[in-house]
Design a protein around this motif. Structure first.
Motif, PDB file in Angstrom:
ATOM      1  N   ILE A  17      40.486  34.589  28.319  1.00 40.46           N
ATOM      2  CA  ILE A  17      41.787  34.362  27.687  1.00 40.46           C
ATOM      3  C   ILE A  17      42.910  34.905  28.565  1.00 40.46           C
ATOM      4  N   LEU A  18      42.711  36.089  29.124  1.00 41.74           N
ATOM      5  CA  LEU A  18      43.768  36.701  29.926  1.00 41.74           C
ATOM      6  C   LEU A  18      43.902  36.087  31.313  1.00 41.74           C
ATOM      7  N   ASP A  19      42.820  35.549  31.877  1.00 41.42           N
ATOM      8  CA  ASP A  19      42.874  35.105  33.275  1.00 41.42           C
ATOM      9  C   ASP A  19      42.626  33.626  33.535  1.00 41.42           C
ATOM     10  N   GLU A  20      41.945  32.917  32.640  1.00 42.74           N
ATOM     11  CA  GLU A  20      41.515  31.554  32.992  1.00 42.74           C
ATOM     12  C   GLU A  20      41.572  30.538  31.853  1.00 42.74           C
ATOM     13  N   ILE A  31      44.877  29.556  34.860  1.00 42.50           N
ATOM     14  CA  ILE A  31      45.572  30.809  34.591  1.00 42.50           C
ATOM     15  C   ILE A  31      45.336  31.174  33.135  1.00 42.50           C
ATOM     16  N   GLY A  32      45.652  32.386  32.808  1.00 39.26           N
ATOM     17  CA  GLY A  32      45.502  32.820  31.425  1.00 39.26           C
ATOM     18  C   GLY A  32      46.804  33.384  30.904  1.00 39.26           C
ATOM     19  N   LEU A  33      46.692  34.148  29.852  1.00 42.32           N
ATOM     20  CA  LEU A  33      47.884  34.719  29.236  1.00 42.32           C
ATOM     21  C   LEU A  33      48.524  35.813  30.090  1.00 42.32           C
ATOM     22  N   ALA A  43      57.738  44.641  29.679  1.00 43.12           N
ATOM     23  CA  ALA A  43      56.996  44.593  28.417  1.00 43.12           C
ATOM     24  C   ALA A  43      55.786  43.671  28.515  1.00 43.12           C
ATOM     25  N   GLY A  44      55.921  42.551  29.195  1.00 50.18           N
ATOM     26  CA  GLY A  44      54.817  41.607  29.325  1.00 50.18           C
ATOM     27  C   GLY A  44      53.665  42.195  30.111  1.00 50.18           C
ATOM     28  N   ASP A  45      53.985  42.838  31.220  1.00 53.64           N
ATOM     29  CA  ASP A  45      52.934  43.449  32.042  1.00 53.64           C
ATOM     30  C   ASP A  45      52.291  44.632  31.318  1.00 53.64           C
ATOM     31  N   PHE A  46      53.078  45.376  30.593  1.00 54.77           N
ATOM     32  CA  PHE A  46      52.527  46.486  29.813  1.00 54.77           C
ATOM     33  C   PHE A  46      51.597  45.957  28.725  1.00 54.77           C
ATOM     34  N   ALA A  47      52.015  44.910  28.041  1.00 50.00           N
ATOM     35  CA  ALA A  47      51.199  44.340  26.957  1.00 50.00           C
ATOM     36  C   ALA A  47      49.865  43.817  27.480  1.00 50.00           C
ATOM     37  N   THR A  48      49.883  43.127  28.606  1.00 50.70           N
ATOM     38  CA  THR A  48      48.626  42.607  29.134  1.00 50.70           C
ATOM     39  C   THR A  48      47.748  43.734  29.691  1.00 50.70           C
ATOM     40  N   ALA A  49      48.356  44.794  30.193  1.00 47.98           N
ATOM     41  CA  ALA A  49      47.573  45.948  30.653  1.00 47.98           C
ATOM     42  C   ALA A  49      46.834  46.582  29.477  1.00 47.98           C
ATOM     43  N   VAL A  50      47.508  46.687  28.345  1.00 48.69           N
ATOM     44  CA  VAL A  50      46.870  47.245  27.144  1.00 48.69           C
ATOM     45  C   VAL A  50      45.699  46.356  26.722  1.00 48.69           C
ATOM     46  N   CYS A  51      45.888  45.041  26.769  1.00 44.68           N
ATOM     47  CA  CYS A  51      44.792  44.129  26.430  1.00 44.68           C
ATOM     48  C   CYS A  51      43.639  44.271  27.423  1.00 44.68           C
ATOM     49  N   SER A  52      43.961  44.458  28.686  1.00 46.00           N
ATOM     50  CA  SER A  52      42.939  44.628  29.726  1.00 46.00           C
ATOM     51  C   SER A  52      42.113  45.888  29.501  1.00 46.00           C
ATOM     52  N   ALA A  98      42.214  40.178  37.550  1.00 42.17           N
ATOM     53  CA  ALA A  98      41.591  41.495  37.397  1.00 42.17           C
ATOM     54  C   ALA A  98      40.597  41.531  36.244  1.00 42.17           C
ATOM     55  N   ASN A  99      40.891  40.839  35.167  1.00 37.10           N
ATOM     56  CA  ASN A  99      40.019  40.903  33.988  1.00 37.10           C
ATOM     57  C   ASN A  99      38.675  40.230  34.233  1.00 37.10           C
ATOM     58  N   VAL A 100      38.682  39.130  34.957  1.00 37.90           N
ATOM     59  CA  VAL A 100      37.423  38.463  35.306  1.00 37.90           C
ATOM     60  C   VAL A 100      36.612  39.369  36.231  1.00 37.90           C
ATOM     61  N   LYS A 101      37.279  39.992  37.190  1.00 42.95           N
ATOM     62  CA  LYS A 101      36.593  40.935  38.083  1.00 42.95           C
ATOM     63  C   LYS A 101      35.998  42.086  37.279  1.00 42.95           C
ATOM     64  N   ASN A 102      36.766  42.593  36.339  1.00 42.36           N
ATOM     65  CA  ASN A 102      36.300  43.722  35.537  1.00 42.36           C
ATOM     66  C   ASN A 102      35.119  43.329  34.651  1.00 42.36           C
ATOM     67  N   ALA A 103      35.153  42.144  34.090  1.00 45.29           N
ATOM     68  CA  ALA A 103      34.032  41.673  33.272  1.00 45.29           C
ATOM     69  C   ALA A 103      32.770  41.561  34.126  1.00 45.29           C
TER      70      ALA A 103
END
Length: 114
Positions: A17-20, A31-33, A43-52, A98-103
């Protein structure tokens, strides 16, 4: 009790959801959200960091090694810092994933211990 496959499924879903989650028409690029929400300054980068951080929280809950937890945190930090640069950061977010890499890191850590 939650099983590892279910947790890995949730991690992969969040990463997707976040990346693809959206294919750019006429291309093979997805791309994702993260880059979309990242268009909102700070705010957008902070919000997605929290989701990550959900991926990291699941990794900790699953008991992956500490060095595996540190790498996703570093990926999130890079994603957040560079993603917050106006315009260039949004393109970076679209390619860094980053989220796909982290998964993948969490999945590899789980499979190594089995």
């Amino acid at each position: 009790m939650d099983t590892e496959p279910a947790a890995l499924g949730r991690i992969r879903t969040v990463a997707h959801i976040l990346d693809e989650s959206v294919r750019i028409p006429g291309t093979t690029l997805r791309i994702g959200l993260d880059p979309i929400i990242g268009l909102l300054p700070v705010a957008g980068d902070f919000a997605t960091a929290v989701c990550s951080l959900y991926i990291v929280a699941e990794a900790v809950r699953l008991g992956v090694p500490k060095q595996t937890v540190v790498r996703p945190l570093a990926n999130i930090a890079v994603d957040t810092m560079l993603g917050s640069v106006p315009v260039v950061g949004d393109f970076f977010d679209a390619y860094w994933k980053a989220n796909v890499k982290n998964a993948e890191l969490v999945a590899a850590a789980i499979s190594e211990r089995q």
